[in-house]
Design an enzyme around this catalytic site. Structure first.
Site, mmCIF file in Angstrom:
data_model
loop_
_atom_site.group_PDB
_atom_site.id
_atom_site.type_symbol
_atom_site.label_atom_id
_atom_site.label_comp_id
_atom_site.label_asym_id
_atom_site.label_seq_id
_atom_site.Cartn_x
_atom_site.Cartn_y
_atom_site.Cartn_z
ATOM 1 N N ALA A 60 0.842 -1.009 -0.064
ATOM 2 C CA ALA A 60 0.035 -0.234 -0.101
ATOM 3 C C ALA A 60 0.988 1.198 -0.121
ATOM 4 O O ALA A 60 1.977 1.324 0.409
ATOM 5 C CB ALA A 60 -0.963 -0.145 1.225
ATOM 6 N N GLY A 101 0.858 -4.983 0.996
ATOM 7 C CA GLY A 101 -0.256 -5.256 0.052
ATOM 8 C C GLY A 101 0.226 -6.031 -1.250
ATOM 9 O O GLY A 101 -0.595 -6.629 -1.792
ATOM 10 N N GLU A 104 0.076 -9.370 -0.657
ATOM 11 C CA GLU A 104 -1.470 -9.787 -0.473
ATOM 12 C C GLU A 104 -2.326 -9.764 -1.808
ATOM 13 O O GLU A 104 -2.960 -10.955 -2.031
ATOM 14 C CB GLU A 104 -2.208 -8.583 0.184
ATOM 15 N N GLU A 124 4.509 -4.710 7.473
ATOM 16 C CA GLU A 124 3.566 -3.691 7.933
ATOM 17 C C GLU A 124 3.744 -3.457 9.417
ATOM 18 O O GLU A 124 3.372 -2.141 9.948
ATOM 19 C CB GLU A 124 1.996 -4.145 7.862
HETATM 20 C C1 LIG Z 1 -9.099 0.423 4.803
HETATM 21 C C2 LIG Z 1 -8.235 0.041 4.009
HETATM 22 C C3 LIG Z 1 -7.179 -1.213 4.044
HETATM 23 C C4 LIG Z 1 -5.792 -1.019 3.248
HETATM 24 C C5 LIG Z 1 -5.113 -2.345 3.588
HETATM 25 C C6 LIG Z 1 -3.570 -2.186 3.310
HETATM 26 C C7 LIG Z 1 -3.002 -3.401 3.714
HETATM 27 C C8 LIG Z 1 -1.652 -3.429 3.417
HETATM 28 O O1 LIG Z 1 -1.163 -4.836 4.269
HETATM 29 C C9 LIG Z 1 -0.790 -2.293 4.029
HETATM 30 C C10 LIG Z 1 0.655 -2.377 3.440
HETATM 31 O O2 LIG Z 1 1.136 -2.974 2.325
HETATM 32 S S1 LIG Z 1 1.609 -1.063 4.123
HETATM 33 C C11 LIG Z 1 3.285 -1.051 3.102
HETATM 34 C C12 LIG Z 1 4.019 -2.270 3.537
HETATM 35 N N1 LIG Z 1 5.044 -2.171 2.869
HETATM 36 C C13 LIG Z 1 6.291 -1.708 3.314
HETATM 37 O O3 LIG Z 1 6.399 -1.227 4.544
HETATM 38 C C14 LIG Z 1 7.590 -1.568 2.486
HETATM 39 C C15 LIG Z 1 8.277 -0.581 2.469
HETATM 40 N N2 LIG Z 1 9.089 -0.253 1.595
HETATM 41 C C16 LIG Z 1 10.450 -0.707 1.760
HETATM 42 O O4 LIG Z 1 10.696 -1.510 2.609
HETATM 43 C C17 LIG Z 1 11.506 -0.447 0.858
HETATM 44 O O5 LIG Z 1 11.264 0.839 0.043
HETATM 45 C C18 LIG Z 1 11.789 -1.279 -0.336
HETATM 46 C C19 LIG Z 1 12.419 -2.591 0.197
HETATM 47 C C20 LIG Z 1 10.595 -1.682 -1.147
HETATM 48 C C21 LIG Z 1 12.841 -0.786 -1.323
HETATM 49 O O6 LIG Z 1 13.930 -0.363 -0.647
HETATM 50 P P1 LIG Z 1 14.944 0.712 -1.476
HETATM 51 O O7 LIG Z 1 15.234 -0.129 -2.743
HETATM 52 O O8 LIG Z 1 15.922 0.760 -0.575
HETATM 53 O O9 LIG Z 1 14.144 2.012 -1.750
HETATM 54 P P2 LIG Z 1 13.712 3.086 -0.699
HETATM 55 O O10 LIG Z 1 14.638 4.447 -0.674
HETATM 56 O O11 LIG Z 1 13.479 2.450 0.463
HETATM 57 O O12 LIG Z 1 12.219 3.547 -1.428
HETATM 58 C C22 LIG Z 1 12.296 4.125 -2.836
HETATM 59 C C23 LIG Z 1 11.246 5.208 -2.684
HETATM 60 O O13 LIG Z 1 10.032 4.721 -2.549
HETATM 61 C C24 LIG Z 1 9.264 5.103 -1.433
HETATM 62 N N3 LIG Z 1 8.402 3.987 -0.867
HETATM 63 C C25 LIG Z 1 8.783 2.656 -0.577
HETATM 64 N N4 LIG Z 1 7.893 2.216 -0.218
HETATM 65 C C26 LIG Z 1 6.853 2.786 -0.261
HETATM 66 C C27 LIG Z 1 5.433 2.555 0.025
HETATM 67 N N5 LIG Z 1 4.916 1.388 0.420
HETATM 68 N N6 LIG Z 1 4.610 3.414 0.073
HETATM 69 C C28 LIG Z 1 5.149 4.763 -0.461
HETATM 70 N N7 LIG Z 1 6.185 4.992 -0.692
HETATM 71 C C29 LIG Z 1 7.129 4.256 -0.601
HETATM 72 C C30 LIG Z 1 10.168 5.826 -0.235
HETATM 73 O O14 LIG Z 1 9.877 6.514 0.477
HETATM 74 C C31 LIG Z 1 11.404 6.239 -1.422
HETATM 75 O O15 LIG Z 1 10.776 7.172 -1.794
HETATM 76 P P3 LIG Z 1 12.002 8.630 -1.942
HETATM 77 O O16 LIG Z 1 10.858 9.784 -2.302
HETATM 78 O O17 LIG Z 1 12.811 8.442 -2.801
HETATM 79 O O18 LIG Z 1 12.531 8.665 -0.440
#
Ligand SMILES: CCCCCCC[C@H](O)CC(=O)SCCNC(=O)CCNC(=O)[C@H](O)C(C)(C)COP(=O)([O-])OP(=O)([O-])OC[C@H]1O[C@@H](n2cnc3c(N)ncnc32)[C@H](O)[C@@H]1OP(=O)([O-])[O-]
Ligand SMILES: NC(=O)c1ccc[n+]([C@@H]2O[C@H](COP(=O)([O-])OP(=O)(O)OC[C@H]3O[C@@H](n4cnc5c(N)ncnc54)[C@H](O)[C@@H]3O)[C@@H](O)[C@H]2O)c1
Length: 720
Positions: A60, A101, A104, A124
Site C-alpha cells: 500500500a 499489500g 496480499e 506492516e
Molecule cells: C481500509 C483500507 C485497507 C488497506 C489495507 C492495506 C493493507 C496493506 O497490508 C498495508 C501495506 O501494504 S503497508 C506497506 C507495507 N510495505 C512496506 O512497508 C514496504 C516499505 N518499503 C520498503 O521496505 C523499501 O522501500 C523497499 C524494500 C521496497 C525498497 O527499498 P529501496 O530500494 O532501498 O528503496 P527506498 O529508498 O526504501 O524506497 C524508494 C522510494 O519509494 C518510497 N516507498 C517505498 N515503499 C513505499 C510505500 N509502501 N509507500 C509509499 N512510498 C514508498 C520511499 O519512501 C522512497 O521514496 P523517496 O521519495 O525516494 O525517498
C-alpha cells in the site's frame, strides 16, 4: 496505474507506479479494471500480474495512511476479489520485492512464481499496522499458523529459496519474469482451481496455548509496540472464525492501528530514514549531484572494541579488509573477538557457518601499515588521542594511494585538526560507529570544512552497503549524537542528587520505551571512561577537578559517578557500578542499597535537600534537556534537518520507533509547550547551561508548524 496488454490468449497486467509500485488509489483502480477486462474477454484464457521495473510491489502507498485519511475505494481486497472469483488462472510473476499489500495481491492469485533474488514479506508491523488486505487470513491457509506468526509479527523479508520451501512460491524461474509468467500461466490453463483459492482452504487447528505463548514472546521481544499484538489477534481470528467474519475482524484491527499514535510515529520514522539519506553540504553539493568512489577494498586500524566490530561489518558485506594493529598480541585479541561474534551470529541463525568462514577468508590481519598501500578506504579506530591520530593520518597520507579516503572513528575530536596532518583534507572524514559496532545500526558520518562531496557520497554509500543507517553531520565537540547525550546524562545525575534514585530514573526511561535506563547504559560502557574523559578535559582547560568540585565556570557539576569509580565501582566490568552484578561480566542488574548510601553521603556532604520527584518530572527533565540541545544542533547547522536527529536517536540510542524520535516527540507535544517548559526549567535551574532555550526553538514555537515544515522554514528564513 496498471497497464493491460495481451500476449496471445494471456492477459498481462503491469502494476505501474515507480519506483516500488506502491498500491495507490490509481494502481488499485487500474488493477481492478484490468482484471475485469481480462475476465470479460472471451479470448483470454489466463492472467499474469507483474510489476513495472525492478519490483513487483512494496504494498500500500504509506503516504495514504496520513492521520485521519480514509483509504479511497477500491481497496486492495475489492480489486483482488475478482481474482478469487475468476475461472481463469491468475499468476503473480514476482521480481524484486512483493511486500505488504504487494504480497496480499499475490496471495489472491492462484499461483506465484518468482526470480531467485525476489523477496516477499509482511513488513506492516514495522510501520505500526498489520496486513489489512487479507494477509493475516490467507497466509496461514498457505503456510500454516506458526510460520505466519513468525513472518507477520517480525515483518522480516523472506528470500525466494525460503519462500519456495514455505510454499509461498510455486516455482523459481531464471529467465525474464514476464516471459516466464506467460509460459507458466499457459501451462496451468484448464487445471482445477478450487484448491488454489486460499479462502477455500481449511486452516489447521491450533490450540489457544500457542497464542498465549506467542503473546508472552511478542510482549517481551517487541516491548511497548502494539502492532505485533494486533497481528496475533488477527491471525487468531483466522483460526477461530469463518473466512468472511475473520476478514471483517482483520479490517477492524487494521483500522484501529492505522489511526494510532504508534503507527503515525513509525511511519514518520520510515520516511525520516529516507529523508536523512538525502544529505546536503553547506556548499550546496548533495546526494543528487555527488557520486561515490568505488570501495573494493578497505583497511581498519586498531582491532579493539570498535575496530574489530567495524572490520566485521566490512568483511560480512563482502569487502576484503586489511586489519592493522600495533602488535601481534592486540591483533590476535581482536581476531578472537571477531570469531566469537561470528559464532554468535551463526548461533542466532543470522548467517550460516559457511558465510562466516567466507567472511574471515577476506580479512587480512597485519602489523604492517604498508599493507594499506592499495586499499580504497581506511577507517582508523585507535585510542582517543589527538596526537596519536594525527601521527597515524600523516603516515597513511604517505602510504596510501592519492585517491584513498581516510576516515576516523573518533567520538569527539575535531575532524579538521586530524585532516590537517594530511595533504588530502578533502578526503578526510569522520565515520563514527556506535558500540557494539557490529550490531548498532547508526553510522554518524562527520564532514570537516574541507571534506569533498565525493568523499561524503562514498561514506554514505558505504554505510548502506554494510547495512548501517548513515546520517551526515557537521563537526563540533562530540558531534550530534554524543553532544545530545550530554545534557541527558547530566540531568539524570542532578535528578539523583535531588532525590530520585538511579533505579527510579531508569524505570521511568524504560517505561517510556528506551531499551535501557541511563544508569544501566553507563554501567555497560564502564564508568571509568567518563571519569578519564572528564579529567583530561579539565586538565586541558587548567581546571582542578576533585570530588569536592560543585561548579566549573559557573556551571553546576555533579561528580557522583566519579565517587563510584574511586570506590572501584566501574560498572559491569568490575561487577559493581550503579547496580550490583554479583561478579564481573554478569549482566543481571540488581539495585544496590550501598549505592543509595553513597548518594545519601554525597548529598549530606554538600547540604543538598532531598525531595520526592515525580515520574513525569524525571521524564520531562531528561527528554527536554536533550531536545533543547537537538534544536541548538539544528540551529547551528550541524544537522540540516530534524529527521537526522530522530534517525540518530532511533539507531544510535534505541529511542523507540513508536515514539518517532526526540524531534517528532517535541512536535507531538507542541513546540509552544516544549518551549514554555524549557523556559521554566531555565528559571528554576539557572546554573545549568543546557536549559538556556534554543533560539530556533523559540522562533519555531511561535509558528505552530508541523515537523514536516521546519526544514523549509529554517532554509527560507535566515533570521531563524
Ligand atoms: C481500509 C483500507 C485497507 C488497506 C489495507 C492495506 C493493507 C496493506 O497490508 C498495508 C501495506 O501494504 S503497508 C506497506 C507495507 N510495505 C512496506 O512497508 C514496504 C516499505 N518499503 C520498503 O521496505 C523499501 O522501500 C523497499 C524494500 C521496497 C525498497 O527499498 P529501496 O530500494 O532501498 O528503496 P527506498 O529508498 O526504501 O524506497 C524508494 C522510494 O519509494 C518510497 N516507498 C517505498 N515503499 C513505499 C510505500 N509502501 N509507500 C509509499 N512510498 C514508498 C520511499 O519512501 C522512497 O521514496 P523517496 O521519495 O525516494 O525517498
Ligand atoms: N568504545 C566505544 O564505545 C566507542 C564508541 C564510538 C567511538 N569510539 C572511538 O573509537 C576509537 C577506538 O576506541 P575503542 O573503544 O575501540 O578503543 P580500544 O582501546 O578498545 O582499541 C584501540 C585499539 O587501537 C590499537 N592501537 C593503538 N595505537 C595503535 C597504532 N599506533 N597502530 C595500530 N593500532 C593501534 C590498540 O592496540 C587497541 O587495540 C576511539 O577514537 C574512540 O573514541 C569508541
Amino acid at each position: 496505474m496498471a497497464n493491460y496488454t495481451k500476449r496471445d490468449e494471456v492477459a498481462v497486467i503491469e502494476l505501474n507506479n515507480p519506483p516500488v509500485n506502491a498500491l495507490s488509489f490509481e494502481v488499485r483502480s487500474g488493477l481492478q479494471n484490468a482484471l475485469k477486462s481480462a475476465i470479460d474477454d472471451q479470448d483470454v484464457k489466463c492472467i499474469v500480474i507483474h510489476g513495472k521495473g525492478k519490483n513487483f510491489s512494496a504494498g500500500a502507498d504509506i503516504k495514504e495512511f496520513g492521520a485521519g485519511t480514509k483509504q479511497q475505494k477500491p481497496w486492495i481486497t475489492d480489486a483482488c476479489r475478482l481474482a478469487d472469483e475468476s475461472s481463469k488462472p491468475v499468476v503473480a510473476a514476482i521480481a524484486g520485492t512483493a511486500l505488504g499489500g504487494g504480497l496480499e495481491v499475490a496471495l489472491f492469485c492462484h499461483y506465484r512464481i518468482g526470480t531467485p533474488s525476489c523477496r516477499v514479506g509482511f513488513p506492516e508491523v514495522q510501520i505500526g499496522i498489520l496486513p489489512g488486505a487479507g494477509g493475516t487470513q490467507r497466509l496461514p491457509r498457505l503456510i500454516g499458523v506458526n510460520s505466519s506468526i513468525d513472518m507477520i509479527t517480525s515483518g522480516r523479508h523472506v528470500m525466494a529459496e525460503e519462500a519456495m520451501k514455505l510454499g509461498i512460491l510455486d516455482k523459481i524461474v531464471t529467465e525474464d519474469i514476464i516471459e516466464e509468467g506467460v509460459k507458466f500461466a499457459k501451462s496451468v490453463v484448464g487445471l482445477d482451481l478450487a484448491h488454489r483459492i486460499l479462502k477455500n482452504r481449511k486452516i489447521e487447528a491450533v490450540s489457544p496455548k500457542v497464542f498465549d505463548d506467542e503473546i508472552s514472546r511478542v510482549k517481551k521481544k517487541y516491548k511497548g509496540y502494539i502492532a505485533p499484538l494486533f497481528c496475533l489477534k488477527a491471525i487468531q481470528a483466522s483460526v477461530q472464525l469463518p473466512y468472511d467474519a475473520s476478514m471483517e475482524q482483520e479490517l477492524q484491527l487494521f483500522q484501529h492501528l492505522v489511526g494510532s499514535n504508534q503507527a503515525k510515529a513509525q511511519q514518520y520514522a520510515f520516511f525520516a530514514e529516507r529523508t536523512s539519506a538525502r544529505w546536503q553540504l553547506p556548499t550546496g553539493a548533495n546526494s543528487q549531484n555527488a557520486s561515490p568512489l568505488p570501495v573494493k577494498t578497505a583497511g581498519v586500524i586498531g582491532a579493539g572494541t570498535m575496530g574489530a566490530g567495524i572490520a566485521l561489518c566490512l568483511i560480512t558485506s563482502g569487502i576484503p579488509t586489511v586489519l592493522v594493529e600495533q602488535d601481534q598480541k592486540f591483533l590476535e585479541k581482536g581476531i578472537k573477538t571477531m570469531e566469537g561474534d561470528l559464532r554468535g551470529s551463526v548461533a542466532l541463525k543470522k548467517m550460516t557457518a559457511e558465510q562466516a568462514k567466507k567472511a574471515m577468508l577476506i580479512l587480512k590481519p597485519s602489523v604492517n601499515f604498508e599493507d594499506l598501500h592499495d586499499v580504497d578506504l581506511v577507517i582508523e579506530a585507535v585510542y582517543e588521542n589527538l596526537a596519536l591520530k594525527k601521527e597515524i593520518f600523516a603516515k597513511l597520507d604517505k602510504i596510501c594511494q592519492p585517491q584513498t579516503i581516510l576516515c576516523t572513528n573518533t567520538s569527539s575530536l575535531d575532524i579538521d585538526m586530524i585532516a590537517e596532518a594530511t595533504k588530502r583534507m578533502d578526503k578526510v572524514v569522520g565515520t563514527h560507529f556506535f558500540a557494539p559496532a557490529y550490531i548498532m545500526k547508526l553510522q554518524e558520518n562527520v564532514y570537516g570544512k574541507n571534506t569533498s562531496a565525493e568523499t561524503v557520497a562514498t561514506v554514505m554509500a558505504l554505510g548502506r552497503r554494510i547495512r548501517k543507517v548513515p546520517v551526515l553531520v557537521g563537526t563540533c565537540e562530540s558531534f550530534a549524537a554524543n553532544r545530545m547525550l550530554h545534557p541527558y546524562v547530566t540531568e539524570a545525575l542532578y535528578l539523583v542528587e535531588e532525590g530520585a534514585s538511579p533505579y527510579e530514573v531508569d524505570q521511568v526511561l524504560e517505561d517510556f520505551g528506551m531499551p535501557m535506563g541511563m544508569f544501566r547504559v553507563s554501567d555497560l560502557s564502564g564508568l571509568d571512561i567518563g571519569y578519564k574523559v572528564r579529567r583530561e578535559a579539565a586538565k586541558r582547560q587548567g581546571i582542578d577537578l576533585t570530588l569536592g568540585t560543585r561548579f566549573v565556570n559557573g556551571e553546576r557539576v555533579c561528580l557522583l559517578a566519579d565517587v563510584l569509580v574511586e570506590k572501584g565501582r566501574l560498572g559491569i566490568k568490575s561487577g559493581k557500578g550503579w547496580y550490583n552484578y554479583g561478579s564481573p561480566g554478569k549482566k543481571e542488574a540488581i539495585p544496590d542499597p550501598e549505592v543509595l548510601d553513597i548518594i545519601e553521603e554525597h548529598c549530606r556532604k554538600f547540604g543538598i535537600k532531598k525531595q520526592k520527584i515525580s515520574s513525569q518530572e524525571i521524564l520531562e527533565r531528561m527528554q527536554l534537556a536533550l531536545i533543547n540541545e537537538g534544536f541548538r544542533i539544528l540551529e547551528e547547522g550541524i544537522v540540516s534537518k530534524p529527521e537526522d536527529i530522530d534517525v540518530i536517536w532511533i539507531y544510535g540510542f534505541g529511542w523507540p520507533k513508536y515514539m518517532g524520535g526526540p524531534m517528532f516527540y517535541a512536535n507531538e507535544m507542541k513546540l509552544k509547550n516544549v518551549y514554555r517548559k524549557i523556559c521554566d526549567f531555565h528559571q528554576k535551574y539557572p546554573f545549568s547551561i543546557h536549559w538556556t532555550p534554543s533560539k530556533l526553538l523559540a522562533r519555531l514555537s511561535e509558528t505552530d508548524l508541523p515537523i514536516s515544515n521546519w526544514t523549509s522554514l529554517i532554509n527560507s528564513n535566515s533570521k531563524l
